[in-house]
Scaffold this active site. Structure first.
Site, PDB file in Angstrom:
ATOM      1  NE  ARG A  96      -1.159   1.865   3.968  1.00 37.99           N
ATOM      2  CZ  ARG A  96      -1.651   2.906   3.292  1.00 37.99           C
ATOM      3  NH1 ARG A  96      -2.943   3.159   3.332  1.00 37.99           N
ATOM      4  NH2 ARG A  96      -0.871   3.694   2.585  1.00 37.99           N
ATOM      5  CB  CYS A 111      -5.225   6.873  -2.705  1.00 35.07           C
ATOM      6  SG  CYS A 111      -6.914   6.858  -2.132  1.00 35.07           S
ATOM      7  NE  ARG A 146      -8.290   2.490   7.514  1.00 36.78           N
ATOM      8  CZ  ARG A 146      -7.679   2.196   6.366  1.00 36.78           C
ATOM      9  NH1 ARG A 146      -6.627   2.880   5.989  1.00 36.78           N
ATOM     10  NH2 ARG A 146      -8.104   1.199   5.611  1.00 36.78           N
ATOM     11  CG  ASP A 196      -2.219  -0.788   0.963  1.00 39.51           C
ATOM     12  OD1 ASP A 196      -2.525  -1.092  -0.207  1.00 39.51           O
ATOM     13  OD2 ASP A 196      -2.910  -1.106   1.952  1.00 39.51           O
ATOM     14  CG  HIS A 230      -8.376   7.217   4.100  1.00 42.16           C
ATOM     15  ND1 HIS A 230      -7.648   6.301   3.365  1.00 42.16           N
ATOM     16  CD2 HIS A 230      -7.800   7.254   5.328  1.00 42.16           C
ATOM     17  CE1 HIS A 230      -6.681   5.803   4.122  1.00 42.16           C
ATOM     18  NE2 HIS A 230      -6.748   6.365   5.323  1.00 42.16           N
TER      19      HIS A 230
END
Ligand code: ARG
Length: 285
Positions: free
Chosen positions: A95, A268, A145, A70, A174
């Site tokens: 992550r 992103c 998040r 990612d 997000h």
């Protein structure tokens, strides 16, 4: 209808050399049934980078790392405002190691690009995934998040107003999947992605906002990158493209379908490096 004005931007991107869907940390990710076509992902990403260059923007690159699929989602690596890089602390263990790589990049290369300082937050913070900057304030997402505590940390660190917004739809986890900043005053968003009090707040702050349809939101159409005039967005979001054009923006469609398998779109993959003071501060005495 007034045509919008573009300003030159500087983006940080990470080539998807190791991109795949290896785990599931959002509802888009299905590691067992939908394989990523890495060749195709590389070509789509290359076309996105080319799009920015053709629009006259600068693109810097951070080295990708094996085992961090990612990391291509550079937006999550930090949020950079007024030459200050506010780093990330990821919610999911998969992550976590990305954060230090982005922070190190800013420590090593920031100065040459006008970034004066880098900071590692104490609270969970996922960079521009949840922090979207306008001239007057920073819009901050929470609910899935980034933690509200990190909103306050960012406010302290960059000395700008940070407005907290609560996300409620797990597919739009997000802020940058539910809302796009188009120019210093104009935003587009999908109202149903937000809790009622956040919907009211957005309606008060942005009475002229573009409201995206569910159809466009669900192809991640709001995961868009604007330079004030040109709005790079997923080609599948045809309705939103028409809404943008009607408001004097130039829709620049790109196909990043491989990244949607991971819950990502053009935004992103893109971290904006903002080094100038905000327009509202102008030149300080
Ligand atoms: N698979 C990634 C995750 O769930 C996608 C991140 C998308 N990034 C973004 N800025 N919305 O964390």
């Amino acid at each position: 209808m007034n045509a919008q004005t573009a300003t030159r931007r500087h983006y940080l991107m990470c080539r998807p050399t190791y991109f795949t869907v290896a785990y599931a940390i959002n509802p888009w990710m299905h590691p067992d049934d939908e394989a990523v076509d890495t060749e195709r992902a590389l070509a789509q990403w290359e076309a996105l980078r080319r799009t920015y260059l053709d629009l006259g923007h600068d693109v810097s690159l951070i080295e990708p790392a094996p085992g961090l699929p990612d990391m291509v989602f550079a937006a999550n690596g930090a949020v950079v405002v007024d030459g200050l890089a506010f780093g990330s602390r990821f919610r999911h263990i998969e992550r976590l190691p990305e954060a230090v790589r982005y922070l190190e990049w800013f420590k090593a290369h920031g100065v040459e690009h006008g970034v004066r300082d880098a900071y590692l937050p104490l609270g969970i913070a996922e960079g521009e995934g949840d922090f979207l900057t306008t001239s007057t304030r920073i819009l901050a997402g929470t609910g899935f998040r980034t933690e509200p505590g990190a909103h306050r940390e960012l406010e302290e660190y960059v000395d700008r107003e940070v407005v907290s917004l609560t996300l409620v739809d797990p597919r739009l986890y997000h802020l940058d999947t539910a809302l796009a900043v188009l120019d210093e005053e104009t935003i587009a968003y999908y109202p149903a992605a937000f809790a009622p009090e956040s919907q009211r707040l957005l309606a008060t702050l942005y009475p002229d906002a573009i409201h995206a349809s569910e159809e466009d939101a669900m192809v991640l159409g709001l995961n868009a990158v604007s330079d004030g005039r040109n709005v790079v967005l997923p080609v599948q979001a045809a309705g939103l493209a028409r809404q943008l054009e009607a408001r004097g923006f130039e829709a620049v469609p790109v196909d990043v379908s491989e990244f949607r398998k991971s819950g990502g779109g053009p935004k992103c993959c893109t971290l904006e490096i903002r080094v100038g003071g905000g327009p509202e501060r102008g030149s300080q005495p």
